[in-house]
Design an enzyme around this catalytic site. Structure first.
Site, PDB file in Angstrom:
ATOM      1  N   ASP A  32      -0.183   5.178   0.998  1.00 33.54           N
ATOM      2  CA  ASP A  32      -0.400   6.097   2.121  1.00 33.54           C
ATOM      3  C   ASP A  32      -0.507   5.336   3.436  1.00 33.54           C
ATOM      4  OD1 ASP A  32      -0.831   8.711   0.630  1.00 33.54           O
ATOM      5  OD2 ASP A  32      -2.340   7.446  -0.314  1.00 33.54           O
ATOM      6  N   ASP A  47       0.855  -1.184   0.000  1.00 32.51           N
ATOM      7  CA  ASP A  47       0.000   0.000   0.000  1.00 32.51           C
ATOM      8  C   ASP A  47       0.897   1.241   0.000  1.00 32.51           C
ATOM      9  OD1 ASP A  47      -2.388   1.649   0.551  1.00 32.51           O
ATOM     10  OD2 ASP A  47      -1.550   1.795   2.570  1.00 32.51           O
ATOM     11  N   ASP A  58      -1.495  -0.930   5.950  1.00 28.06           N
ATOM     12  CA  ASP A  58      -1.674  -0.345   7.279  1.00 28.06           C
ATOM     13  C   ASP A  58      -3.127  -0.221   7.708  1.00 28.06           C
ATOM     14  OD1 ASP A  58      -2.269   3.112   7.131  1.00 28.06           O
ATOM     15  OD2 ASP A  58      -2.152   1.842   5.356  1.00 28.06           O
TER      16      ASP A  58
END
Length: 209
Positions: A10, A8, A161
């Site tokens: 961001d 991922d 995250d």
């Protein structure tokens, strides 16, 4: 066949919250609404630009299109003002033994611009944005990346995250490695079903080897 790590963007690779928040609040001001706090915006990030603005607007959905246009113009100009890789990530990527890819719900061109501006784009064989495949947690983006590099589910790890990333890995049937330094709490990741959670780039390195 190559072993593959899909990351991922961001909250996983880059700390972009300040720039995202500035652009969201610029968009809100453009359509006559008060700013959101950074913590509110933190909770809104993860499912693409449109969803980000929908959440920021709250009950003012009729202002979405002008707000989205204002956000996009501002973010394109300011997406690298303060955004930086998380500590140790650049070195971890440089030493990776796996083929690397990025799967983000951010528009693909913006993702590549950020990675390029940070000197990281060349590390990745594929970058797939939320406008280039169905947005996570749909597993199709993972499938697209796997097909391009020739990797199987057993050879793939997904690093992210957020609960959306956990759900993406589960839907795709690949190993999930959650990171504890991003936009969501450790508790939220565990509640979403994460079973592997790393707290530093050094702990991530073995999963990229």
């Amino acid at each position: 066949m190559p072993r593959l790590a899909i990351l991922d963007l961001d909250g996983t690779l880059v700390d972009s919250l300040d720039d995202l928040a500035a652009s969201v609040n610029h968009a809100l001001a453009t359509v006559g609404l008060p700013p959101r706090t950074q913590e509110e915006i933190r909770a809104f990030v993860g499912e693409g630009a449109r969803v980000l603005l929908e959440r920021a607007l709250g009950p003012h959905a009729e202002r979405l299109e002008p707000a989205l246009a204002a956000w996009r113009a501002h973010y394109e100009a300011h997406c690298l003002d303060t955004t930086r890789p998380y500590p140790g990530l650049a070195a971890a990527l440089a030493g990776a033994g796996r083929t690397l890819a990025v799967h983000t719900n951010k528009p693909g061109a913006m993702a590549r611009r950020i990675l390029d501006g940070l000197g990281l784009l060349g590390r990745f064989a594929v970058v797939v944005g939320g406008d280039e495949a169905p947005r996570k947690p749909d597993p199709e983006g993972v499938r697209v990346i796997q097909a391009r590099v020739g990797a199987t589910d057993a050879e793939t790890v997904f690093v992210g995250d957020s609960p959306v990333d956990v759900a993406t890995a589960r839907a795709a049937g690949v190993q999930m490695v959650a990171v504890g330094w991003g936009l969501r709490s450790r508790a939220a990741l565990l509640d979403a079903g994460a079973t592997v959670l790393v707290e530093s780039a050094a702990e991530l390195v073995p999963w990229l080897a």
